[in-house]
Design an enzyme around this catalytic site. Structure first.
Site, PDB file in Angstrom:
ATOM      1  N   TRP A 186       0.916  -1.123  -0.063  1.00 15.87           N
ATOM      2  CA  TRP A 186       0.160   0.061   0.081  1.00 15.87           C
ATOM      3  C   TRP A 186       1.021   1.133   0.062  1.00 15.87           C
ATOM      4  CZ3 TRP A 186      -0.157   3.599   4.155  1.00 15.87           C
ATOM      5  CH2 TRP A 186      -0.889   4.539   4.069  1.00 15.87           C
ATOM      6  N   GLU A 225      -3.055  -3.066  -2.379  1.00 13.04           N
ATOM      7  CA  GLU A 225      -4.360  -2.136  -1.845  1.00 13.04           C
ATOM      8  C   GLU A 225      -4.595  -0.806  -1.969  1.00 13.04           C
ATOM      9  OE1 GLU A 225      -3.570  -1.810   2.633  1.00 13.04           O
ATOM     10  OE2 GLU A 225      -5.497  -1.251   3.104  1.00 13.04           O
ATOM     11  N   LYS A 227      -7.104   2.547  -1.728  1.00 13.82           N
ATOM     12  CA  LYS A 227      -8.133   3.368  -1.141  1.00 13.82           C
ATOM     13  C   LYS A 227      -8.724   4.819  -1.928  1.00 13.82           C
ATOM     14  CE  LYS A 227      -6.350   5.673   2.612  1.00 13.82           C
ATOM     15  NZ  LYS A 227      -5.540   5.998   3.794  1.00 13.82           N
ATOM     16  N   ASP A 258      -9.678  -3.369   1.688  1.00  8.79           N
ATOM     17  CA  ASP A 258      -9.745  -2.709   3.159  1.00  8.79           C
ATOM     18  C   ASP A 258     -11.145  -2.356   3.464  1.00  8.79           C
ATOM     19  OD1 ASP A 258      -9.519  -0.711   5.161  1.00  8.79           O
ATOM     20  OD2 ASP A 258      -7.446  -1.019   5.283  1.00  8.79           O
ATOM     21  N   HIS A 261     -12.022   1.496   2.839  1.00 11.10           N
ATOM     22  CA  HIS A 261     -11.318   2.229   2.094  1.00 11.10           C
ATOM     23  C   HIS A 261     -12.392   2.526   0.798  1.00 11.10           C
ATOM     24  CE1 HIS A 261      -6.745   1.283   2.759  1.00 11.10           C
ATOM     25  NE2 HIS A 261      -7.597   1.852   3.855  1.00 11.10           N
ATOM     26  N   HIS A 285      -8.349  -6.558   4.563  1.00 10.74           N
ATOM     27  CA  HIS A 285      -7.836  -5.688   5.705  1.00 10.74           C
ATOM     28  C   HIS A 285      -9.206  -5.427   6.569  1.00 10.74           C
ATOM     29  CE1 HIS A 285      -3.521  -3.984   4.968  1.00 10.74           C
ATOM     30  NE2 HIS A 285      -3.707  -5.114   5.128  1.00 10.74           N
ATOM     31  N   ASP A 293     -12.135   6.899   7.066  1.00 11.41           N
ATOM     32  CA  ASP A 293     -11.187   5.388   7.265  1.00 11.41           C
ATOM     33  C   ASP A 293     -10.486   5.710   8.692  1.00 11.41           C
ATOM     34  OD1 ASP A 293      -9.536   3.191   6.760  1.00 11.41           O
ATOM     35  OD2 ASP A 293      -8.108   4.499   5.699  1.00 11.41           O
ATOM     36  N   ASP A 295     -10.078   3.408  11.078  1.00  9.28           N
ATOM     37  CA  ASP A 295      -9.519   2.372  11.800  1.00  9.28           C
ATOM     38  C   ASP A 295      -9.886   1.765  13.098  1.00  9.28           C
ATOM     39  OD1 ASP A 295      -7.926   1.129   9.360  1.00  9.28           O
ATOM     40  OD2 ASP A 295      -6.987   3.328   9.483  1.00  9.28           O
ATOM     41  N   ASP A 325      -6.957  -4.828  10.069  1.00  9.41           N
ATOM     42  CA  ASP A 325      -6.288  -3.541  10.192  1.00  9.41           C
ATOM     43  C   ASP A 325      -6.966  -2.359  10.730  1.00  9.41           C
ATOM     44  OD1 ASP A 325      -4.579  -1.526   9.382  1.00  9.41           O
ATOM     45  OD2 ASP A 325      -5.088  -1.307   7.284  1.00  9.41           O
TER      46      ASP A 325
HETATM   47  C1  RNT Z   1      -3.902   2.604   5.233  1.00  9.41           C
HETATM   48  C2  RNT Z   1      -3.861   1.360   5.099  1.00  9.41           C
HETATM   49  C3  RNT Z   1      -2.752   0.437   5.221  1.00  9.41           C
HETATM   50  C4  RNT Z   1      -2.284   0.768   6.540  1.00  9.41           C
HETATM   51  C5  RNT Z   1      -1.276  -0.358   7.078  1.00  9.41           C
HETATM   52  C6  RNT Z   1      -0.430   0.174   8.241  1.00  9.41           C
HETATM   53  O1  RNT Z   1      -5.174   3.249   4.824  1.00  9.41           O
HETATM   54  O2  RNT Z   1      -5.048   0.790   5.290  1.00  9.41           O
HETATM   55  O3  RNT Z   1      -2.866  -0.947   4.981  1.00  9.41           O
HETATM   56  O4  RNT Z   1      -3.340   0.862   7.343  1.00  9.41           O
HETATM   57  O5  RNT Z   1      -0.581  -0.595   6.075  1.00  9.41           O
HETATM   58 ZN    ZN Z   2      -5.453  -1.480   5.074  1.00  5.13          ZN
END
Ligand code: RNT
Ligand code: ZN
Length: 417
Positions: A186, A225, A227, A258, A261, A285, A293, A295, A325
């Site tokens: 990513w 990956e 986003k 993810d 994303h 993820h 986003d 997390d 993630d």
């Molecule tokens: C960032 C991505 C990525 C990170 C990690 C730390 O938006 O989701 O995967 O969260 O690589």
């Molecule tokens: Zn991610």
């Protein structure tokens, strides 16, 4: 909870599922074979162990300063093992390059080699844990807003070199564990504001990736990956979902979904069947976006349940890698691992317990109301009793009993940091 109680509840659940044609013993075996890849970065708010570590950048952010975060490799390893001891089953560990064992030396990202991960490889073997890997393009003086798509050739080549080295490391991990290491790529590349060079950036990213992937690495698997946006990179993302869908499908590469994303009403679950006829496998993820986003720790919410249900319904259980993630620095971080991992497992369990073949028959016979009826019934079926039995058989705390273990670990370990 008394084990007789759990056993009784399980026997009743088993009988109820059997009425629907679902064999809970078979499902328990499948769940045992379901391995998450725990992300090391929940333990320390994505800081890593570089000697001259840069401030966090790349459009991602961990908020909160709950005490007790891991401050070094020993603490991080101890915390991961503690979390793993409270999660049923055996799970992988997903490392970022910035978590190397640099032994007090400044090792720039274009200098990293497998020697910086040898102690991880040894640790993983000792602890019966398989490793996955990630190149790290954020939190570095050369990160800026463009890495692999940077028009400056020197910067671009710096990141190409970094990524090539990471692939070598991942391949060595795969060899050591006799199981391919999944390496996620990513990059945050994007623009804060209007730009007239989208095509150029995407072309540069494509060229960089082509060069990175020229070397065959048989014991690792690449995944890409995309986003939508990052903080400070709101207007444009070079590696968007569409870009990687095209790239992965053309080059037969794994794509990473993810769950944070996508646009708020876009369904990550719907991508499973859209992609799997064109790409070899999927990496997930699993995260939880709250308004952005963000997390947050994964919970049993509808998007997560739909994602796992779609994987099972697509018959794709063995074509998906299950990375987590999330990184929440505002709560106990080991609690975060346990809650998020158990939530992902419970979603998978519910997906596996669905009488999909029966429902499908009704659907194909045009009996729409029966489809709805059975899907509704699933929501209140006693899946929790099956999960409790799973915990019992794996010798980990059942239900909320893990809270006492974490409290003890706080008293004995993290409160002293
Ligand atoms: C960032 C991505 C990525 C990170 C990690 C730390 O938006 O989701 O995967 O969260 O690589
Ligand atoms: Zn991610």
């Amino acid at each position: 909870m008394k084990s007789e109680m759990i056993e009784q509840a399980y026997q009743l659940a088993k009988a109820r599922y059997a009425e629907q044609g679902v064999d809970t013993e078979k499902v328990l075996k499948q769940l045992q074979d379901f391995h998450l890849s725990l992300h090391c970065w929940q333990a320390d708010d994505v800081k890593g162990f570089e000697v001259k570590a840069g401030a966090m950048s790349g459009g991602i952010q961990s908020t909160g300063d709950f005490p007790g975060a891991a401050r070094n490799m020993e603490e991080l390893r101890a915390d991961v093992l503690k979390a793993k001891s409270l999660i049923p089953g055996n799970h992988r560990l997903n490392l970022h390059e910035i978590y190397g064992d640099f032994k007090g030396k400044v090792v720039d990202r274009n200098e990293v080699t497998v020697e910086h991960f040898q102690s991880w490889i040894d640790w993983a073997k000792e602890n019966d844990t398989k490793l996955d890997f990630n190149s790290s393009s954020f939190s570095h003086p050369k990160s800026g807003s463009l890495t692999l798509s940077n028009p400056d050739k020197d910067i671009r080549e710096f990141w190409i070199e970094h990524t090539k080295r990471c692939r070598d490391i991942a391949n060595a991990m795969g060899e050591a564990q006799n199981d391919p290491c999944i390496m996620n790529l990513w990059v945050h590349d994007g623009c804060k504001d209007q730009s007239v060079n989208h095509m150029m950036y995407r072309h540069l990213l494509k060229e960089s990736l082509d060069e990175i992937f020229t070397k065959k690495e048989p014991m690792m698997k690449d995944c890409l990956e995309g986003k939508v946006f990052g903080i400070g990179l709101e207007s444009f993302t070079v590696g968007s979902h569409d870009f990687y869908t095209a790239y992965c499908s053309k080059n037969n590469i794994i794509q990473t979904i993810d769950t944070g994303h996508y646009h708020p009403t876009e369904s990550p679950a719907d991508k499973v069947s859209a992609l799997l006829d064109f790409i070899p496998e999927l990496m997930l993820h699993v995260s939880r976006p709250v308004r952005w986003d963000s997390d947050h720790v994964t919970i049993m919410d509808d998007p997560t349940q739909e994602l796992f249900s779609e994987i099972v319904r697509a018959g794709a259980l063995n074509r998906v890698h299950y990375g987590l993630d999330f990184f929440d620095g505002s709560i106990n971080r080991i609690g975060a691992y346990v809650i998020g991992s158990r939530a992902a497992q419970k979603c998978m369990l519910r997906a596996l317990l669905e009488p999909t073949a029966t429902i499908s028959k009704f659907e194909l016979a045009g009996e729409g109301y029966k489809v709805l009826a059975l899907l509704e019934e699933q929501k209140a079926m006693p899946w929790q009793a099956v999960y409790d039995e799973f915990c019992l058989r794996n010798d980990v705390p059942v239900g909320q009993e893990f809270i006492a273990d974490i409290d003890k670990y706080v008293a004995d370990v993290t409160s002293k940091r």
